[in-house]
Design an enzyme around this catalytic site. Structure first.
Site, PDB file in Angstrom:
ATOM      1  N   ARG A 133       2.634 -28.665  -7.227  1.00  0.00           N
ATOM      2  CA  ARG A 133       2.465 -29.183  -8.598  1.00  0.00           C
ATOM      3  C   ARG A 133       1.086 -29.791  -8.833  1.00  0.00           C
ATOM      4  NH1 ARG A 133       7.817 -32.333  -7.540  1.00  0.00           N
ATOM      5  NH2 ARG A 133       6.645 -32.424  -5.615  1.00  0.00           N
ATOM      6  N   GLN A 190       2.004  -6.007  -3.193  1.00  0.00           N
ATOM      7  CA  GLN A 190       2.432  -6.117  -1.788  1.00  0.00           C
ATOM      8  C   GLN A 190       3.714  -5.293  -1.581  1.00  0.00           C
ATOM      9  OE1 GLN A 190       1.461  -9.530  -3.352  1.00  0.00           O
ATOM     10  NE2 GLN A 190      -0.433  -8.490  -2.895  1.00  0.00           N
ATOM     11  N   GLY A 192     -10.781  -3.084   3.349  1.00  0.00           N
ATOM     12  CA  GLY A 192     -11.366  -2.015   4.161  1.00  0.00           C
ATOM     13  C   GLY A 192     -10.871  -2.017   5.607  1.00  0.00           C
ATOM     14  N   ARG A 193      -9.955  -2.943   5.937  1.00  0.00           N
ATOM     15  CA  ARG A 193      -9.463  -3.007   7.321  1.00  0.00           C
ATOM     16  C   ARG A 193      -8.632  -1.763   7.655  1.00  0.00           C
ATOM     17  NH1 ARG A 193      -6.233  -8.601   7.436  1.00  0.00           N
ATOM     18  NH2 ARG A 193      -5.719  -7.910   5.330  1.00  0.00           N
ATOM     19  N   ASP A 239       0.807  -1.225   0.000  1.00  0.00           N
ATOM     20  CA  ASP A 239       0.000   0.000   0.000  1.00  0.00           C
ATOM     21  C   ASP A 239       0.839   1.273   0.000  1.00  0.00           C
ATOM     22  OD1 ASP A 239      -2.223  -1.668   0.115  1.00  0.00           O
ATOM     23  OD2 ASP A 239      -2.242  -1.659   2.307  1.00  0.00           O
ATOM     24  N   GLU A 240       2.001   1.205  -0.583  1.00  0.00           N
ATOM     25  CA  GLU A 240       2.888   2.382  -0.607  1.00  0.00           C
ATOM     26  C   GLU A 240       2.386   3.430  -1.603  1.00  0.00           C
ATOM     27  OE1 GLU A 240       3.882  -0.742  -1.115  1.00  0.00           O
ATOM     28  OE2 GLU A 240       5.418  -1.263   0.369  1.00  0.00           O
ATOM     29  N   GLY A 241       1.583   2.997  -2.568  1.00  0.00           N
ATOM     30  CA  GLY A 241       1.112   3.922  -3.613  1.00  0.00           C
ATOM     31  C   GLY A 241       1.610   3.474  -4.990  1.00  0.00           C
ATOM     32  N   LYS A 242       1.803   2.152  -5.138  1.00  0.00           N
ATOM     33  CA  LYS A 242       2.333   1.608  -6.400  1.00  0.00           C
ATOM     34  C   LYS A 242       1.397   1.923  -7.570  1.00  0.00           C
ATOM     35  CE  LYS A 242       2.362  -2.374  -4.331  1.00  0.00           C
ATOM     36  NZ  LYS A 242       2.139  -1.983  -2.914  1.00  0.00           N
ATOM     37  N   GLY A 243       0.073   1.782  -7.318  1.00  0.00           N
ATOM     38  CA  GLY A 243      -0.897   2.031  -8.385  1.00  0.00           C
ATOM     39  C   GLY A 243      -0.755   3.437  -8.938  1.00  0.00           C
ATOM     40  N   ALA A 295      -3.946  -7.732  -3.747  1.00  0.00           N
ATOM     41  CA  ALA A 295      -3.498  -6.368  -4.015  1.00  0.00           C
ATOM     42  C   ALA A 295      -4.690  -5.446  -4.229  1.00  0.00           C
ATOM     43  CB  ALA A 295      -2.619  -6.356  -5.266  1.00  0.00           C
ATOM     44  N   GLY A 296      -4.519  -4.194  -3.855  1.00  0.00           N
ATOM     45  CA  GLY A 296      -5.499  -3.157  -4.152  1.00  0.00           C
ATOM     46  C   GLY A 296      -4.706  -1.921  -4.526  1.00  0.00           C
ATOM     47  N   HIS A 297      -4.647  -1.626  -5.823  1.00  0.00           N
ATOM     48  CA  HIS A 297      -3.826  -0.508  -6.297  1.00  0.00           C
ATOM     49  C   HIS A 297      -4.740   0.639  -6.733  1.00  0.00           C
ATOM     50  CE1 HIS A 297      -0.206  -3.371  -7.185  1.00  0.00           C
ATOM     51  NE2 HIS A 297      -0.602  -3.395  -5.932  1.00  0.00           N
TER      52      HIS A 297
HETATM   53  P1  GDP Z   1      -0.742   0.405  -3.546  1.00  0.00           P
HETATM   54  O1  GDP Z   1      -1.341  -0.878  -3.083  1.00  0.00           O
HETATM   55  O2  GDP Z   1       0.732   0.463  -3.308  1.00  0.00           O
HETATM   56  O3  GDP Z   1      -1.091   0.746  -4.950  1.00  0.00           O
HETATM   57  O4  GDP Z   1      -1.377   1.538  -2.625  1.00  0.00           O
HETATM   58  P2  GDP Z   1      -2.940   1.685  -2.223  1.00  0.00           P
HETATM   59  O5  GDP Z   1      -3.678   2.162  -3.398  1.00  0.00           O
HETATM   60  O6  GDP Z   1      -3.411   0.460  -1.542  1.00  0.00           O
HETATM   61  O7  GDP Z   1      -2.844   2.772  -1.081  1.00  0.00           O
HETATM   62  C1  GDP Z   1      -2.322   4.041  -1.317  1.00  0.00           C
HETATM   63  C2  GDP Z   1      -3.410   5.070  -0.984  1.00  0.00           C
HETATM   64  O8  GDP Z   1      -2.819   6.344  -0.862  1.00  0.00           O
HETATM   65  C3  GDP Z   1      -4.455   5.218  -2.064  1.00  0.00           C
HETATM   66  O9  GDP Z   1      -5.681   5.550  -1.469  1.00  0.00           O
HETATM   67  C4  GDP Z   1      -3.932   6.375  -2.909  1.00  0.00           C
HETATM   68  O10 GDP Z   1      -4.966   7.070  -3.591  1.00  0.00           O
HETATM   69  C5  GDP Z   1      -3.329   7.236  -1.849  1.00  0.00           C
HETATM   70  N1  GDP Z   1      -2.151   8.041  -2.253  1.00  0.00           N
HETATM   71  C6  GDP Z   1      -1.173   7.720  -3.124  1.00  0.00           C
HETATM   72  N2  GDP Z   1      -0.226   8.680  -3.141  1.00  0.00           N
HETATM   73  C7  GDP Z   1      -0.610   9.607  -2.247  1.00  0.00           C
HETATM   74  C8  GDP Z   1      -0.028  10.836  -1.780  1.00  0.00           C
HETATM   75  O11 GDP Z   1       1.062  11.233  -2.176  1.00  0.00           O
HETATM   76  N3  GDP Z   1      -0.741  11.510  -0.839  1.00  0.00           N
HETATM   77  C9  GDP Z   1      -1.931  11.090  -0.344  1.00  0.00           C
HETATM   78  N4  GDP Z   1      -2.541  11.829   0.578  1.00  0.00           N
HETATM   79  N5  GDP Z   1      -2.494   9.943  -0.755  1.00  0.00           N
HETATM   80  C10 GDP Z   1      -1.846   9.211  -1.687  1.00  0.00           C
HETATM   81  P1  IMO Z   2      -0.878  -4.114  -2.270  1.00  0.00           P
HETATM   82  O1  IMO Z   2      -0.409  -4.665  -3.584  1.00  0.00           O
HETATM   83  C1  IMO Z   2      -0.912  -4.601   2.064  1.00  0.00           C
HETATM   84  C2  IMO Z   2      -0.948  -8.703   3.594  1.00  0.00           C
HETATM   85  C3  IMO Z   2      -2.178  -9.174   4.320  1.00  0.00           C
HETATM   86  C4  IMO Z   2      -1.559 -10.174   5.284  1.00  0.00           C
HETATM   87  C5  IMO Z   2      -0.462 -10.802   4.437  1.00  0.00           C
HETATM   88  C6  IMO Z   2      -0.843 -12.113   3.789  1.00  0.00           C
HETATM   89  O2  IMO Z   2      -2.178  -3.404  -2.356  1.00  0.00           O
HETATM   90  O3  IMO Z   2       0.203  -3.329  -1.620  1.00  0.00           O
HETATM   91  P2  IMO Z   2      -2.402 -12.749   1.743  1.00  0.00           P
HETATM   92  O4  IMO Z   2      -3.850 -12.473   1.482  1.00  0.00           O
HETATM   93  O5  IMO Z   2      -1.467 -12.209   0.719  1.00  0.00           O
HETATM   94  O6  IMO Z   2      -2.125 -14.191   2.020  1.00  0.00           O
HETATM   95  O7  IMO Z   2      -2.075 -11.980   3.123  1.00  0.00           O
HETATM   96  O8  IMO Z   2      -0.140  -9.857   3.443  1.00  0.00           O
HETATM   97  N1  IMO Z   2      -1.181  -8.155   2.238  1.00  0.00           N
HETATM   98  C7  IMO Z   2      -1.131  -6.858   1.927  1.00  0.00           C
HETATM   99  N2  IMO Z   2      -0.942  -5.782   2.712  1.00  0.00           N
HETATM  100  N3  IMO Z   2      -1.041  -4.446   0.739  1.00  0.00           N
HETATM  101  C8  IMO Z   2      -1.202  -5.517  -0.068  1.00  0.00           C
HETATM  102  O9  IMO Z   2      -1.196  -5.444  -1.414  1.00  0.00           O
HETATM  103  C9  IMO Z   2      -1.302  -6.798   0.537  1.00  0.00           C
HETATM  104  N4  IMO Z   2      -1.480  -8.040   0.056  1.00  0.00           N
HETATM  105  C10 IMO Z   2      -1.399  -8.862   1.107  1.00  0.00           C
HETATM  106  O10 IMO Z   2      -2.818  -8.119   4.989  1.00  0.00           O
HETATM  107  O11 IMO Z   2      -0.945  -9.487   6.348  1.00  0.00           O
HETATM  108 MG    MG Z   3      -2.895  -1.555  -1.839  1.00  0.00          MG
END
Ligand code: GDP
Ligand code: IMO
Ligand code: MG
Length: 418
Positions: free
Chosen positions: A144, A218, A296-297, A14-18, A40-42
């Site tokens: 396998r 991840q 949503g956690r 969830d660093e903001g890869k998307g 994943a949720g990007h």
């Molecule tokens: P991903 O899984 O690495 O793609 O990241 P997520 O989408 O799960 O979570 C990143 C969240 O931060 C999303 O809601 C983005 O819209 C938001 N986001 C990304 N970059 C920024 C930023 O620079 N500032 C803020 N406030 N939000 C950001």
């Molecule tokens: P993105 O790509 C954050 C976490 C889960 C759990 C562990 C194992 O959006 O960054 P899993 O369902 O993969 O077996 O769960 O990994 N986890 C993530 N945490 N961002 C994700 O993806 C994640 N995908 C899995 O919360 O701790």
């Molecule tokens: Mg995410």
């Protein structure tokens, strides 16, 4: 031969890869997902809309680029087809822009049930998975016994499917039937997509001089080998995973863009040395909207951990750093950064220990003065407040890698490229 660049998370996901993949896509011909699946949720924000992708690469909204789902990904056909349907609603012709690997493994409805059963059996020690069946699907791959996308084109697919499906039902001790009609229907739709030998296609593109951006899911600290095992996901999230997950040799990897948040978050269980249990943690969650894009956690929040970051920069040989969500720290008087760990035995260490969860690590912090300014309208490095520049400089000194992009908001344009 062109080299393939890689974007990956350096923390717990969830660093903001998307957002960053979407921002970088105009520089590339192809975007390729290499591991993970619908865990994943990007998120991508543009035109006042926010869109969450789970399986489809984050280049899909830039219609000049092709997108490919690699062999390292695990696919739930129901989730993929729902996602494709939603993308189509946005006016994107997905079929012509998306390719799917024959070798990507399928997540069966029973994989989800196995995921839930495994978590239940673990009780207090549960991983806190996303519940999407990721672990069981990768387990079948390694055992396998898994089914791959290419198998759906075989005449005996249903026999193969039923063999695996009934094996799962007996492992679960289930006697009642599990409704898999939606899943089988989605498999039918999946057949309509462009199903390819991704390793052949991708290497051909590189030979032709096409530019490819590999998109990780991840984060590095969730890597099955080097993350905080067993509180990890079931794939290699590190740069090496881009090679095995796409069929590209290490010699063909170019830039490695490592993404981190200006602080830290984690969803699910497992060690998190800088986690804050006080109102500062609540404030980070509230300002940063730190709630999972997939489940949503609420995300656990804490200060930036440079010990962990240095480790993941090393493991990925990151060539460029990208700092996200810098704006979330706009209102803090003091900002802390963890520079070392104190162990239970009183030793100070500067590496992520093998037994982090039992160690009872205490972070050693360095404090920075906050910038107390709204930075969301900054569009150049020069416009950034001096305190933020000092924060960035310290990160660069510690990691030895330059911060190439600073993100100051979720939207495409809220991005500063140096
Ligand atoms: P991903 O899984 O690495 O793609 O990241 P997520 O989408 O799960 O979570 C990143 C969240 O931060 C999303 O809601 C983005 O819209 C938001 N986001 C990304 N970059 C920024 C930023 O620079 N500032 C803020 N406030 N939000 C950001
Ligand atoms: P993105 O790509 C954050 C976490 C889960 C759990 C562990 C194992 O959006 O960054 P899993 O369902 O993969 O077996 O769960 O990994 N986890 C993530 N945490 N961002 C994700 O993806 C994640 N995908 C899995 O919360 O701790
Ligand atoms: Mg995410």
């Amino acid at each position: 031969m062109k080299k393939m660049d890689v974007v990956l998370g350096l923390q717990w996901g969830d660093e903001g890869k998307g957002k960053i993949v979407d921002v970088l896509t105009p520089n590339y011909d192809v975007v390729a997902r290499f591991q993970g699946g619908p865990n994943a949720g990007h998120s991508i924000c543009f035109l006042d809309k926010s869109f969450v992708l789970h399986t489809v690469p984050s280049g899909i909204f830039r219609t000049d680029a092709l997108n490919i789902i690699g062999n390292g990904v695990v696919i739930d056909p129901v989730i993929l087809m729902e996602e494709i349907h939603a993308i189509r609603q946005m006016g994107v012709d997905v079929r012509s822009h998306l390719l799917v690997s024959k070798r990507a493994h399928l997540i069966l409805p029973t994989h989800r049930l196995l995921d839930a059963a495994s978590e239940k059996a673990k009780g207090q020690k549960k991983v806190g998975t996303t519940g999407k069946g990721i672990g069981p699907a990768y387990t079948d791959k390694v055992a396998r016994t898994g089914l791959r996308v290419g198998d759906i084109l075989r005449t005996d697919f249903l026999d193969r499917y039923h063999a695996l499906f009934s094996g799962h039902l007996s492992a679960l001790g289930l006697t009642q039937p599990v409704d898999d009609s939606e899943w089988l229907n989605a498999v039918g739709q999946l057949k309509q997509l462009q199903i390819v030998d991704n390793e052949v296609v991708v290497n051909q593109w590189l030979r032709e001089g096409k530019t490819i951006l590999a998109e990780g899911a991840q984060g590095s600290l969730l890597d099955v080998d080097f993350g905080s095992y067993p509180y990890v996901t079931s794939s290699n999230t590190l740069c090496a995973g881009a090679c095995t997950g796409l069929g590209v040799a290490p010699a063909h990897v170019g830039n490695v863009y490592g993404i981190f948040k200006a602080y830290c978050t984690r969803v699910g269980s497992g060690p998190f040395p800088t986690e804050l249990f006080d109102e500062t943690g609540d404030l980070l969650r509230q300002i940063g909207h730190e709630y999972g894009a997939t489940t949503g956690r609420p995300r656990r929040c804490g200060w930036l951990d440079l010990v962990a970051l240095k480790y993941t920069v090393m493991m990925n040989a990151a060539t460029h750093l990208i700092m996200m969500k810098s704006d979330v720290l706009d209102r803090f008087e003091t900002i802390k950064v963890c520079v070392a760990y104190k162990t239970k035995s009183g030793a100070t260490i500067d590496y992520f220990p093998f037994d982090a969860d039992e160690e009872g690590i205490e972070p050693v912090y360095k404090e920075f003065k906050g910038w107390n300014t709204d930075i969301t309208s900054c569009r150049s490095f020069e416009q950034l407040p001096v305190e933020l520049k000092q924060y960035l400089l310290f990160i660069e000194e510690q990691t030895g890698v330059k911060v190439h992009i600073v993100s100051v908001g979720p939207n495409r344009d809220e991005t500063i490229v140096r």
